[in-house]
Design a protein around this motif. Structure first.
Motif, PDB file in Angstrom:
ATOM      1  N   LEU A  87       0.804  -1.227   0.000  1.00 35.94           N
ATOM      2  CA  LEU A  87       0.000   0.000   0.000  1.00 35.94           C
ATOM      3  C   LEU A  87       0.834   1.274   0.000  1.00 35.94           C
ATOM      4  O   LEU A  87       0.303   2.369  -0.136  1.00 35.94           O
ATOM      5  CB  LEU A  87      -0.939  -0.006   1.229  1.00 35.94           C
ATOM      6  CG  LEU A  87      -1.937  -1.173   1.239  1.00 35.94           C
ATOM      7  CD1 LEU A  87      -2.587  -1.305   2.619  1.00 35.94           C
ATOM      8  CD2 LEU A  87      -3.001  -0.971   0.167  1.00 35.94           C
ATOM      9  N   GLY A  88       2.146   1.123   0.197  1.00 31.66           N
ATOM     10  CA  GLY A  88       3.008   2.296   0.105  1.00 31.66           C
ATOM     11  C   GLY A  88       2.887   3.231   1.301  1.00 31.66           C
ATOM     12  O   GLY A  88       2.402   2.852   2.379  1.00 31.66           O
ATOM     13  N   VAL A 125       4.419   8.692   5.930  1.00 29.90           N
ATOM     14  CA  VAL A 125       3.731   7.807   6.882  1.00 29.90           C
ATOM     15  C   VAL A 125       3.148   6.628   6.095  1.00 29.90           C
ATOM     16  O   VAL A 125       2.650   6.805   4.984  1.00 29.90           O
ATOM     17  CB  VAL A 125       2.614   8.543   7.661  1.00 29.90           C
ATOM     18  CG1 VAL A 125       3.207   9.458   8.691  1.00 29.90           C
ATOM     19  CG2 VAL A 125       1.697   9.317   6.729  1.00 29.90           C
ATOM     20  N   PRO A 126       3.253   5.440   6.649  1.00 33.75           N
ATOM     21  CA  PRO A 126       2.783   4.266   5.901  1.00 33.75           C
ATOM     22  C   PRO A 126       1.262   4.247   5.779  1.00 33.75           C
ATOM     23  O   PRO A 126       0.555   4.711   6.673  1.00 33.75           O
ATOM     24  CB  PRO A 126       3.271   3.099   6.767  1.00 33.75           C
ATOM     25  CG  PRO A 126       3.389   3.662   8.143  1.00 33.75           C
ATOM     26  CD  PRO A 126       3.786   5.103   7.971  1.00 33.75           C
ATOM     27  N   ASN A 127       0.782   3.711   4.682  1.00 37.63           N
ATOM     28  CA  ASN A 127      -0.663   3.582   4.470  1.00 37.63           C
ATOM     29  C   ASN A 127      -1.147   2.300   5.149  1.00 37.63           C
ATOM     30  O   ASN A 127      -1.076   1.215   4.574  1.00 37.63           O
ATOM     31  CB  ASN A 127      -0.966   3.551   2.969  1.00 37.63           C
ATOM     32  CG  ASN A 127      -0.670   4.885   2.311  1.00 37.63           C
ATOM     33  OD1 ASN A 127      -0.854   5.946   2.913  1.00 37.63           O
ATOM     34  ND2 ASN A 127      -0.201   4.841   1.080  1.00 37.63           N
ATOM     35  N   THR A 128      -1.597   2.452   6.363  1.00 37.57           N
ATOM     36  CA  THR A 128      -1.946   1.271   7.162  1.00 37.57           C
ATOM     37  C   THR A 128      -3.423   1.229   7.566  1.00 37.57           C
ATOM     38  O   THR A 128      -3.860   0.274   8.197  1.00 37.57           O
ATOM     39  CB  THR A 128      -1.127   1.255   8.474  1.00 37.57           C
ATOM     40  OG1 THR A 128      -1.389   2.482   9.178  1.00 37.57           O
ATOM     41  CG2 THR A 128       0.359   1.143   8.196  1.00 37.57           C
ATOM     42  N   GLU A 129      -4.176   2.285   7.231  1.00 41.90           N
ATOM     43  CA  GLU A 129      -5.527   2.415   7.787  1.00 41.90           C
ATOM     44  C   GLU A 129      -6.414   1.212   7.437  1.00 41.90           C
ATOM     45  O   GLU A 129      -7.116   0.677   8.303  1.00 41.90           O
ATOM     46  CB  GLU A 129      -6.184   3.712   7.290  1.00 41.90           C
ATOM     47  CG  GLU A 129      -5.594   4.981   7.912  1.00 41.90           C
ATOM     48  CD  GLU A 129      -4.219   5.357   7.354  1.00 41.90           C
ATOM     49  OE1 GLU A 129      -3.755   4.705   6.396  1.00 41.90           O
ATOM     50  OE2 GLU A 129      -3.603   6.296   7.897  1.00 41.90           O
ATOM     51  N   GLY A 184       7.128  -3.746   1.136  1.00 38.94           N
ATOM     52  CA  GLY A 184       7.458  -2.386   0.693  1.00 38.94           C
ATOM     53  C   GLY A 184       7.303  -1.356   1.799  1.00 38.94           C
ATOM     54  O   GLY A 184       7.420  -1.663   2.991  1.00 38.94           O
ATOM     55  N   ASP A 185       7.043  -0.116   1.393  1.00 37.08           N
ATOM     56  CA  ASP A 185       7.021   1.022   2.326  1.00 37.08           C
ATOM     57  C   ASP A 185       6.054   0.832   3.497  1.00 37.08           C
ATOM     58  O   ASP A 185       6.242   1.424   4.558  1.00 37.08           O
ATOM     59  CB  ASP A 185       6.571   2.303   1.599  1.00 37.08           C
ATOM     60  CG  ASP A 185       7.589   2.825   0.604  1.00 37.08           C
ATOM     61  OD1 ASP A 185       8.567   2.120   0.315  1.00 37.08           O
ATOM     62  OD2 ASP A 185       7.399   3.958   0.108  1.00 37.08           O
TER      63      ASP A 185
END
Lengths: 418, 107
Positions: A109-110, A243-247, A277-278
């Protein structure tokens, strides 16, 4: 198994590599690659350098030709993000309203750029750069800019600033720390970079940042610093980290802690969901096994390949040597390894000629190497770290020491000192 | 348009019409020859676009720079006298008919 479906969420460098590597591994099931952006997978590194000057035209950004995904039977779903995950039903919801069922889900998700919550940050001319759409905007505005301010002295900020300087634009970088990239670079290499950029005409202000931005008619005109100075700016780039896309993962109940948490196989807290990845926080062999998140092409590609291998039944602990590169003006900066436990730095090469490597040690153990315009040193360093070939600080200072010979196996391991 | 022939690790031969000024690496990537990895995108940072220059107008290619020369020590497949990093090989009318062999591993 040919009736399995793998959904890859995220069509950046990691996601597209995962899809390609699954086929390389002989996976014969269905692969769906879902991307939020409307573009087919493209390279991000040129966006902050060659793309801005026109040296890298848009058509050369594609990671693979348009026919590639058809040829390997990967379904591309572009322009629609994954908006929900149901780990019990093993399905994802898309922005388009569709649902996709999966046997395994790979989250790629980057990350997204951190915002700067100060007055004036919403003025016209205050930009950030991560996506191709962002870069198009910067590229459109850069030639007309007379004064650029870059907030944040990280890789992307310095690349953009160096590009602007190269175009003859007055450019100032604000870095809030007293050192550039203090979490990554050794102090010597960081101060070399400051001086090298200043010699080329960049203004770098350390230990300060933007307090507010002001403008006229909605267009940014000046940046005011925390210590009360003002710098004219008609284009401001904010590059203060990501910031990582973690939602989506967190909402699905997956373990998230500065990234989607994985085990050494890159498997998340759900056995059918993986993260690469990120966006992934994994136990890093080069950080004493601590959970780490790395934002780099190398990490994206290597983790994608590792997950593809795992899904093909060849799971191994992920332990690729981390490496990074950044091209700033005519400075090729490359880092191999991580600064874990660094207590000694030995310079190798000629800093005055802007060609050197800084070898970083934790005691007698090599942990990382920072190279400037020494790409062969960098490859040698990666080889040393990967194979665990011993190298101590004292070895580098011996007359006749040959790094390339040591790393390429053309010389015997370094003789022990008595 | 200068043609390049790629001999792939499985023995298959792919002929690609390249464009003047682009590199052999870019030609391979845009033709979907994925064995040319080019992880760094052609910035002479990674040595994952290694090829063996096999046949054709080899003399029309520029000599390897000092950096490329040194980096060739660290390719995944063994270095041979014909080893080059394909991001450093520009196509031109003079290179028409070049044949390169792609090694099986780039990592």
């Amino acid at each position: 198994m040919s009736n399995r479906t793998v959904v890859v969420a995220g069509a950046g460098q990691a996601g597209s590599q995962a899809a390609a590597s699954l086929r390389d591994e002989g996976f014969q099931g269905r692969i769906v690659l879902v991307g939020a952006e409307r573009h087919a997978p493209y390279q991000r590194p040129p966006l902050s350098k060659g793309y801005l000057t026109g040296k890298v035209p848009p058509e050369r950004l594609a990671l693979r030709p348009p026919s590639f995904y058809d040829n390997i039977d990967v379904e591309l779903r572009l322009g629609t993000p994954v908006t929900s995950i149901d780990v019990d039903a093993r399905s994802v919801g898309l922005g388009s309203g569709d649902r996709l069922e999966y046997h395994d889900l790979v989250l790629a998700l980057g990350a997204r750029n951190r915002g700067l919550p100060i007055d004036g940050a919403d003025l016209d001319g205050v930009l950030t750069l991560r996506s191709l759409a962002d870069a198009e905007e910067v590229r459109r505005r850069l030639p007309a800019a007379s004064s650029v301010v870059v907030i944040g002295g990280g890789f992307i900020g310095l690349e953009i600033a160096a590009t602007a300087v190269g175009l003859g634009i007055a450019t100032t970088v604000f870095e809030i720390a007293e050192q550039l990239m203090a979490r990554v670079l050794s102090p010597g290499t960081a101060s070399f970079l400051v001086e090298a950029h200043r010699r080329r005409g960049m203004r770098i202000d350390l230990g300060t940042s933007a307090a507010t931005m002001t403008g006229t008619h909605g267009q940014v005109r000046a940046v005011w610093t925390l210590d009360g100075r003002s710098v004219p700016a008609d284009l401001v780039l904010v590059g203060i980290g990501a910031v990582p896309n973690t939602e989506v993962a967190a909402e699905a109940g997956l373990l998230v802690d500065n990234g989607i948490v994985t085990d050494p196989h890159l498997r998340t807290s759900d056995p059918h969901v993986w993260a690469i990845g990120d966006c992934a926080s994994f136990p890093c062999a080069y950080a004493d096994g601590r959970q780490m998140r790395l934002e780099s092409v190398q990490n994206a590609v290597a983790q994608a390949r590792a997950v593809a291998a795992a899904l093909a039944g060849r799971a191994e602990h992920f332990r690729a040597v981390p490496w990074f590169w950044s091209d700033q003006a005519d400075l090729k900066i490359q880092i191999a390894g991580l600064p874990t436990g660094r207590d000694t730095v030995v310079m190798y090469g000629e800093a005055e000629q802007e060609r050197f490597s800084a070898f970083c040690f934790a005691g007698d153990r090599l942990v990382g190497v920072e190279s400037v315009n020494r790409p062969a040193d960098h490859l040698a360093a990666r080889r040393l770290l990967e194979l665990g070939i011993p190298l101590r600080p004292v070895d580098l200072t011996r007359p006749g020491f040959d790094l390339r010979a040591l790393a390429s196996g053309r010389s015997a391991p370094v003789a022990p000192t008595s | 348009m200068p043609k390049v022939t790629f001999i792939r690790p499985n023995g298959e031969t792919t002929v690609v019409d390249g464009a003047d000024g682009t590199s052999i690496m870019q030609t391979a990537v845009s033709a979907g020859i994925t064995e040319v990895v080019a992880e760094c995108g052609g910035t002479l940072a990674c040595a994952t676009c290694h090829v063996y220059v096999h046949d054709g107008p080899i003399d029309a290619l520029p000599e390897a720079s000092g950096d490329e020369e040194e980096m060739l020590d660290f390719t995944a497949c063994p270095r041979e006298p014909t080893s080059r990093l394909s991001c450093q090989l520009p196509l031109s009318p003079q290179t028409d008919g070049l044949v390169v062999r792609v090694p099986p591993e780039q990592y």
